[in-house]
Design an enzyme around this catalytic site. Structure first.
Site, PDB file in Angstrom:
ATOM      1  N   GLY B  12      87.839  46.309  15.390  1.00 30.21           N
ATOM      2  CA  GLY B  12      88.993  46.272  16.287  1.00 30.21           C
ATOM      3  C   GLY B  12      88.741  47.117  17.521  1.00 30.21           C
ATOM      4  N   ALA B  13      89.213  46.619  18.665  1.00 30.19           N
ATOM      5  CA  ALA B  13      88.977  47.319  19.938  1.00 30.19           C
ATOM      6  C   ALA B  13      90.262  47.429  20.740  1.00 30.19           C
ATOM      7  CB  ALA B  13      87.892  46.614  20.732  1.00 30.19           C
ATOM      8  N   ALA B  16      93.229  52.413  19.113  1.00 27.76           N
ATOM      9  CA  ALA B  16      92.634  53.247  18.064  1.00 27.76           C
ATOM     10  C   ALA B  16      91.130  52.994  17.964  1.00 27.76           C
ATOM     11  CB  ALA B  16      93.311  52.962  16.723  1.00 27.76           C
ATOM     12  N   GLY B  17      90.733  51.724  18.013  1.00 28.97           N
ATOM     13  CA  GLY B  17      89.318  51.380  17.879  1.00 28.97           C
ATOM     14  C   GLY B  17      88.488  51.945  19.017  1.00 28.97           C
ATOM     15  N   PHE B 116     113.227  59.079  25.564  1.00 24.28           N
ATOM     16  CA  PHE B 116     112.947  57.953  24.687  1.00 24.28           C
ATOM     17  C   PHE B 116     113.725  58.120  23.394  1.00 24.28           C
ATOM     18  CE2 PHE B 116     110.141  54.347  24.064  1.00 24.28           C
ATOM     19  CZ  PHE B 116     109.804  54.048  25.368  1.00 24.28           C
ATOM     20  N   GLN B 240     109.266  47.697  11.551  1.00 25.71           N
ATOM     21  CA  GLN B 240     110.234  48.060  12.588  1.00 25.71           C
ATOM     22  C   GLN B 240     110.675  46.846  13.405  1.00 25.71           C
ATOM     23  OE1 GLN B 240     109.257  50.616  16.304  1.00 25.71           O
ATOM     24  NE2 GLN B 240     110.568  51.822  14.976  1.00 25.71           N
ATOM     25  N   HIS B 242     112.313  46.129  16.790  1.00 27.29           N
ATOM     26  CA  HIS B 242     112.631  46.783  18.064  1.00 27.29           C
ATOM     27  C   HIS B 242     113.928  46.185  18.588  1.00 27.29           C
ATOM     28  CE1 HIS B 242     112.376  48.087  22.215  1.00 27.29           C
ATOM     29  NE2 HIS B 242     111.339  48.833  21.920  1.00 27.29           N
ATOM     30  N   LEU B 252     108.830  41.985  24.251  1.00 26.82           N
ATOM     31  CA  LEU B 252     109.333  43.355  24.274  1.00 26.82           C
ATOM     32  C   LEU B 252     109.902  43.747  25.632  1.00 26.82           C
ATOM     33  CD1 LEU B 252     109.385  46.119  22.737  1.00 26.82           C
ATOM     34  CD2 LEU B 252     107.166  46.559  23.771  1.00 26.82           C
ATOM     35  N   THR B 254     110.975  47.343  27.039  1.00 23.69           N
ATOM     36  CA  THR B 254     110.801  48.726  26.578  1.00 23.69           C
ATOM     37  C   THR B 254     112.102  49.506  26.399  1.00 23.69           C
ATOM     38  OG1 THR B 254     109.819  50.865  27.095  1.00 23.69           O
ATOM     39  CG2 THR B 254     110.459  49.528  28.971  1.00 23.69           C
ATOM     40  N   GLU B 255     112.062  50.393  25.404  1.00 23.77           N
ATOM     41  CA  GLU B 255     113.103  51.382  25.216  1.00 23.77           C
ATOM     42  C   GLU B 255     113.218  52.280  26.448  1.00 23.77           C
ATOM     43  OE1 GLU B 255     112.932  52.697  21.156  1.00 23.77           O
ATOM     44  OE2 GLU B 255     113.058  54.758  21.854  1.00 23.77           O
ATOM     45  N   ARG B 286     115.238  53.400  16.529  1.00 25.25           N
ATOM     46  CA  ARG B 286     115.233  51.939  16.652  1.00 25.25           C
ATOM     47  C   ARG B 286     115.902  51.224  15.485  1.00 25.25           C
ATOM     48  NH1 ARG B 286     109.118  51.223  19.158  1.00 25.25           N
ATOM     49  NH2 ARG B 286     109.699  51.980  21.215  1.00 25.25           N
ATOM     50  N   HIS B 353     108.394  44.203  15.344  1.00 27.36           N
ATOM     51  CA  HIS B 353     107.601  44.945  16.315  1.00 27.36           C
ATOM     52  C   HIS B 353     106.432  45.707  15.724  1.00 27.36           C
ATOM     53  CE1 HIS B 353     106.840  46.943  20.056  1.00 27.36           C
ATOM     54  NE2 HIS B 353     107.153  48.126  19.609  1.00 27.36           N
ATOM     55  N   GLU B 383      97.801  51.111  13.858  1.00 35.66           N
ATOM     56  CA  GLU B 383      98.829  50.364  13.138  1.00 35.66           C
ATOM     57  C   GLU B 383      98.331  49.823  11.805  1.00 35.66           C
ATOM     58  OE1 GLU B 383     100.942  47.493  15.504  1.00 35.66           O
ATOM     59  OE2 GLU B 383     102.163  46.838  13.810  1.00 35.66           O
ATOM     60  N   ARG B 394     109.265  54.275  12.798  1.00 34.53           N
ATOM     61  CA  ARG B 394     108.490  54.974  13.813  1.00 34.53           C
ATOM     62  C   ARG B 394     109.344  55.243  15.047  1.00 34.53           C
ATOM     63  NH1 ARG B 394     106.230  53.324  18.283  1.00 34.53           N
ATOM     64  NH2 ARG B 394     106.086  51.091  17.891  1.00 34.53           N
ATOM     65  N   LEU B 400     101.497  54.912  20.544  1.00 35.40           N
ATOM     66  CA  LEU B 400     100.410  55.169  21.488  1.00 35.40           C
ATOM     67  C   LEU B 400      99.815  56.545  21.213  1.00 35.40           C
ATOM     68  CD1 LEU B 400     101.786  53.634  24.830  1.00 35.40           C
ATOM     69  CD2 LEU B 400     100.072  52.699  23.274  1.00 35.40           C
TER      70      LEU B 400
END
Lengths: 252, 584
Positions: B12-13, B16-17, B116, B240, B242, B252, B254-255, B286, B353, B383, B394, B400
């Site tokens: 995965g990229a 996190a990857g 947030f 979750q 959203h 999405l 955003t919040e 959320r 989400h 994730e 979360r 992020l």
């Protein structure tokens, strides 16, 4: 009791949002034939849906061999740039109603990169040009403990070119790139611009030298195809002009 | 079949990857296998920000952030992990800034911060400005910055390689990671990657829902590969929703829109969140906001002819503020709904989400075989993993953060492990499972269609295991999933070729989704309480006596080949915070 049910069904039919649209898709699969052909797919679709939704309807319900890249489906990941009615666009950001569904909608692979299958092209030369412009922040000296400071104005200076999603819609709309794949192309220059005009960066001179190359910014003929094609609304041609100006004045 | 050897392989990229890859490449010979080009990853769709108690604009500290994370997760969070998350957040943000990330700035030139959901001053007193952001494109900037730095570090990518199997070899009674098996999209060729360490960073599972903010490609491939090899999945019932997805599409919004002052309104124009969360209002966590929206809809105060959505109202905010802080989401409203957010409210509904659950790991990213034993050489972050910093729900901007903190940690840990370890022998005929799977699908003449089964799966998930659940709805889902799994055995594809066979890959992805949907539904059925994102109408209260514990789901294969989900439980790590009633 039968009559009201009929009325309801009729009312629903009259209110149906669906229309019949023909997708005319440029098919190519070298496993089957060395020639590309146009194939028509008439489908029922709500005109408020995306071209990508139409492609999915075809792939999922009619012909599973239809091949294209996609992921996020809302214009952020840059996977599904394609030539729709002769213009480069993202299939997930183009609504059917906005591209005259009365006539067949033509869909073909973006131009200037080798087609591998249907709407899938070889992206490697595109990413190579990107990597060649040093698309990363270069700084000298010791790192500060906290963040580097940057004024809101200095941050704003390169805001436009940070929006790039590397979808290749601009580069593959450029006639110079079509004729000569050696040209870096608009997307690579946009990504060089993003760092050249970042007040924190210290490698602007090196990047400018790279772009001063015979295949660099001077190949741009200012046709504005790239600006028209950008799904992120980046003023691509303006960014290229700013890089040219920086090369002359060495001020950035 | 090709065999490759690397010290470290990353699957995965996304955020996190690539964060792991930057560390691992400096320390060991590393390959990143990704089913998409790296910049296509769904980290790029994250919008609002990344939490860190920088205290650039007002008083803040990491202890308050830890508390908010634990409370936000309805006390199912492992508190040792949450403390690391909040403490290391500050360096994680500063690392990204030094890598070049163009954060929005304060008038002093420092990183700007905004409010947030669920992030508060002094343990819930009032909202705090903790989210570091770049307009509403923070995820895009993180993904681009990490990719830029991967280019700088010369990270080796194998693009459009689908990892379909995790190889495990038993050495002296210890199950160890031996590598992975991947399918190359361009050629159909199968590759075995022998590696001393493997890091899963392959993202979420949201595509088993119909209305979702997730990309088409988020099909839980990493979770499924590990689960099929007998590894547990933790807390999969916690998903979750959203609050603000574009009505019917799920895209999405955003919040951060509410952080900038946006307000949720019902059909009477009422700011209904004041009733449900008197202090935090529209910025409650959320799960609370999503339930409130559906309560409004159920009680007949939804908007539109079918009363099936509510409004996100930004019309009182100055257009300049929307242009500067929320340019992308306002454009989404214009593009997909034909609505001008300067003057008209945006129809929204909750959208599937984020998976709080996943492959269980410890704080170094090491994958767990059971409640305590690690699988040497196997790591997970982001994730796909469950550390667990998100618990039952979360907080916005903590994902992020999670990918950066635990991506970095697992990249360092995996590479350090690799350089001091030897290769583990590959199992005999390592690619056999993948070869069989691919050949079976390619040669199948069955009558079932991938798209139809996926559609029915998504419909049953939306109808039965979304924001509100009961014993009855979950049982309906379990039965339906079992039926679909049976029908999946009879699925066939039209594309029989080797080259770019996305028809085949969609079939494989559907198999992953079906396995994971089953785990989710079975885990949800057994959790007879309401906590965070898991809300049971038949058990509306949190039950700390019986359920203050993580679910651990294992795949069991009977002698007759039948597959079932076996559930076990793992204690929650509690350090400073005792469970309290959760109010916003």
């Amino acid at each position: 009791m039968a009559t009201p049910v009929m009325d309801k069904a009729e009312a629903e039919a009259a209110a149906s949002p669906y229309i019949t649209v023909t997708f005319r898709i440029r098919r190519f699969n070298p496993e089957l034939s060395e020639h590309a052909v146009w194939e028509d797919f008439p489908i029922e679709i709500d005109p408020k849906e995306r071209v990508l939704d139409g492609l999915h309807k075809i792939k999922w319900d009619l012909d599973g061999t239809l091949t294209f890249r996609r992921s996020c489906a809302h214009g952020i990941c840059g996977s599904d740039a394609m030539r729709i009615n002769g213009k480069n666009r993202l299939a997930c950001k183009t609504l059917i109603k906005d591209i005259n569904p009365e006539k067949p909608i033509t869909v073909e692979a973006i131009k200037g990169l080798t087609v591998l299958k249907d709407l899938v092209v070889d992206m490697e030369p595109f990413f190579q040009a990107y990597r060649d412009v040093m698309p990363f922040l270069v700084t000298k000296g010791n790192e500060p403990t906290r963040e580097r400071l940057q004024s809101a104005e200095a941050r704003e200076r390169f805001d436009d070119t940070t929006k790039c999603i590397l979808c290749a819609a601009c580069t593959t709309s450029c006639p110079v790139f079509w004729n000569d794949g050696q040209y870096f192309g608009p997307a690579a220059i946009v990504n060089a611009h993003r760092f050249i005009f970042d007040s924190r960066d210290e490698a602007g001179e090196q990047r400018l030298e790279i772009l001063n190359d015979k295949d660099g910014v001077w190949r741009c003929r200012t046709t504005f195809n790239c600006t028209d094609a950008c799904p992120r609304g980046i003023e691509v041609t303006k960014a290229i002009q700013e890089v040219k100006r920086a090369l002359i004045t060495r001020r950035f | 079949m090709k065999i490759h050897k690397y010290d470290t392989v990353i699957v995965g990229a996304g955020g996190a990857g690539m964060r792991a890859a930057i560390e691992a490449t400096k320390r060991s010979r590393t390959a990143v296998l990704t089913k998409l080009y790296p910049t296509r990853s769904h980290t790029g769709a994250a919008q609002g920000g990344m939490a860190a108690a920088l205290a650039n604009v007002e008083e803040d500290n990491w202890e308050w952030h830890t508390f908010d994370t634990v409370k936000g997760g309805d006390y199912l969070v492992d508190q040792d992990a949450a403390e690391i998350l909040a403490k290391e957040a500050i360096d994680a943000v500063l690392d990204l800034e030094k890598m070049g990330l163009p954060f929005n700035r304060t008038p002093n030139g420092t990183i700007d911060q905004r409010r947030f959901g669920g992030h508060s001053r002094n343990h819930g007193e009032a909202p705090v400005r903790r989210s570091c952001y770049a307009a509403d494109r923070t995820g895009h900037m993180i993904l681009q910055t990490l990719y830029q730095n991967c280019v700088k570090e010369g990270v080796e990518f194998f693009n459009e390689f689908y990892v379909l199997d995790q190889l495990i070899t038993e050495v002296d009674g210890v199950k160890m990671s031996a590598g992975v098996v991947a399918y190359e999209l361009a050629t159909g060729e199968i590759h075995v990657f022998q590696a001393k360490s493997v890091i899963y960073a392959s993202g979420g599972t949201g595509k088993f829902f119909k209305v979702t903010s997730n990309a088409h490609t988020l099909t839980g491939d990493g979770q499924a590969a590990c689960y099929r090899r007998g590894l547990p999945l933790e807390d999969m019932e916690f998903f979750q929703f959203h609050p603000t997805g574009i009505w019917r599409m799920g895209i999405l919004l955003t919040e951060g829109a509410r952080g900038e002052g946006g307000i949720l309104r019902n059909k009477d124009g009422e700011r209904f969140m004041e009733k449900y969360a008197p202090v935090m209002k529209d910025l409650a966590s959320r799960d609370v906001v999503s339930r409130s929206i559906y309560t409004e809809i159920r009680e007949g105060r939804g908007c539109g002819p079918e009363g099936d959505h509510v409004y996100l109202d930004l019309t009182h905010l100055p257009p300049e503020q929307l242009d500067a802080k929320l340019p992308d989401i306002t454009e989404f409203a214009r593009t997909y709904l034909g609505i001008e957010p300067y003057t008209d409210p945006i129809p929204i509904q909750p959208t599937a989400h984020y998976a709080m659950g996943g492959i269980p790991t410890n704080v170094e990213g090491e994958v767990l075989l059971d409640n305590t034993t690690v699988v040497p050489g196997l790591y997970a972050a982001g994730e796909v993993a469950c550390v667990s910093v998100h618990g039952a729900n979360r907080l916005g901007t903590n994902s992020l953060l999670d990918i950066n903190v635990f991506g970095k940690r697992s990249g360092i840990a995996a590479a350090e492990y690799a350089v001091k370890s030897d290769y583990v022998d590959l199992p005999e005929d390592p690619a056999s499972l993948v070869v069989d799977q691919v050949e079976r699908l390619r040669n199948s003449t069955g009558s079932e269609r991938v798209a139809e089964i996926r559609r029915e799966l998504q419909e049953t998930m939306d109808a039965n295991v979304m924001v509100f659940r009961t014993e009855q709805t979950i049982k309906t889902a379990v039965e339906k999933i079992a039926e679909l799994r049976e029908r999946y055995r009879n699925v066939s594809i039209q594309d029989k070729g080797k080259r770019f066979n996305t028809d085949l890959l969609e079939a494989i992805e559907l198999g992953n989704l079906l396995d994971l949907a089953e785990v989710m539904a079975v885990s949800a059925l057994a959790r007879k309480e309401s906590r965070g994102g898991h809300y049971r109408e038949d058990y509306p209260n949190r039950d700390d006596v019986n359920f203050m514990r993580h679910t651990m789901a294992y795949r069991e294969v009977g002698d007759d080949g039948s597959e079932t989900v076996r559930l076990d439980y793992k204690p929650v790590v509690q350090t400073r915070y005792q469970p309290m009633e959760r109010k916003y």
